[in-house]
Motif scaffolding. Structure first.
Motif, short mmCIF file in Angstrom:
data_model
loop_
_atom_site.label_atom_id
_atom_site.label_comp_id
_atom_site.label_asym_id
_atom_site.label_seq_id
_atom_site.Cartn_x
_atom_site.Cartn_y
_atom_site.Cartn_z
N ALA A 1 0.83 -1.21 0.00
CA ALA A 1 0.00 0.00 0.00
C ALA A 1 0.87 1.26 0.00
O ALA A 1 0.59 2.21 -0.74
N ALA A 2 1.94 1.25 0.80
CA ALA A 2 2.82 2.42 0.84
C ALA A 2 3.51 2.62 -0.50
O ALA A 2 3.62 3.76 -0.99
N GLY B 1 3.11 5.79 -3.12
CA GLY B 1 4.28 6.52 -3.64
C GLY B 1 4.24 6.62 -5.15
O GLY B 1 4.50 7.68 -5.73
N ILE B 2 3.88 5.54 -5.81
CA ILE B 2 3.76 5.55 -7.27
C ILE B 2 2.64 6.49 -7.70
O ILE B 2 2.77 7.22 -8.69
N ALA B 3 1.56 6.51 -6.94
CA ALA B 3 0.45 7.42 -7.26
C ALA B 3 0.88 8.87 -7.12
O ALA B 3 0.49 9.73 -7.93
N ALA B 4 1.73 9.17 -6.13
CA ALA B 4 2.21 10.55 -5.94
C ALA B 4 3.09 10.96 -7.12
O ALA B 4 2.98 12.09 -7.63
N ALA C 1 -3.88 4.97 -6.65
CA ALA C 1 -4.09 5.14 -5.21
C ALA C 1 -5.22 4.25 -4.72
O ALA C 1 -5.14 3.65 -3.64
N ALA C 2 -6.27 4.13 -5.52
CA ALA C 2 -7.40 3.27 -5.12
C ALA C 2 -6.95 1.82 -5.04
O ALA C 2 -7.28 1.11 -4.07
N TYR C 3 -6.21 1.36 -6.04
CA TYR C 3 -5.73 -0.03 -6.01
C TYR C 3 -4.76 -0.26 -4.86
O TYR C 3 -4.74 -1.34 -4.26
N GLY D 1 -6.81 -1.77 3.38
CA GLY D 1 -8.17 -1.94 3.91
C GLY D 1 -8.43 -3.38 4.31
O GLY D 1 -9.10 -3.65 5.32
N LEU D 2 -7.91 -4.33 3.54
CA LEU D 2 -8.10 -5.75 3.90
C LEU D 2 -7.39 -6.09 5.20
O LEU D 2 -7.89 -6.87 6.01
#
Length: 147
Positions: free
Chosen positions: A11-12, A16-19, A34-36, A42-43
């Motif tokens: 997730a982190a 970072g890739i989304a940023a 970011a959603a993926y 969340g899980l």
């Protein structure tokens, strides 16, 4: 414990890739990434990962999945047999009764297909001839057949 750590790291990394993607002015793609990337986090937070880890190594859980599989196969088999036979006994009895009600009468000029399949008929408008008797027999035949 390890699964939770791996999911948190994924997730982190995804955030970072989304940023970086958002920095390149590709906001739609950044939002999707970011959603993926938030799904594993969340899980972990809901406890699904722990439940899956406990289930994956439990022989009782696998036996339960086997029983569910057998139940599904039995259910689908009965559905296939029922479809091949034409439904339940009650449905077959109703179909026989409906077929007898909708049977063609011996003196009927056209088959009675039921109200749903019958289209409204309009009287025939044959062109009128000068003498008037040229098409009278054709009009009679057309009226007899409901055309």
């Amino acid at each position: 414990m390890i699964a939770e750590t791996v999911c948190s790291a994924v997730a982190a990394a995804g955030l970072g890739i989304a940023a970086v993607t958002a920095y390149r002015k590709r906001f739609l793609a950044a939002t999707r990434i970011a959603a993926y990337s938030l799904v594993p986090l969340g899980l972990v937070m809901t406890g699904v990962v722990e439940w899956l880890a406990d289930t994956a190594f439990s022989p009782t859980a696998w036996a339960g999945f086997g029983v569910l599989g057998v139940a599904w196969v039995l259910f689908m088999t009965t559905r296939a047999v029922e479809r091949r036979r034409g439904g339940t006994r009650k449905e077959r009895k109703e179909a026989r009764a409906a077929a007898q009600r909708d049977a063609v009468a011996p003196a009927a000029s056209a088959p009675s297909l039921g109200a749903a399949s019958r289209q409204p008929t309009r009287p025939a408008t044959a062109p009128k001839a000068q003498s008037g008797d040229d098409f009278s027999d054709i009009e009679a035949i057309l009226k007899k057949h409901g055309i």
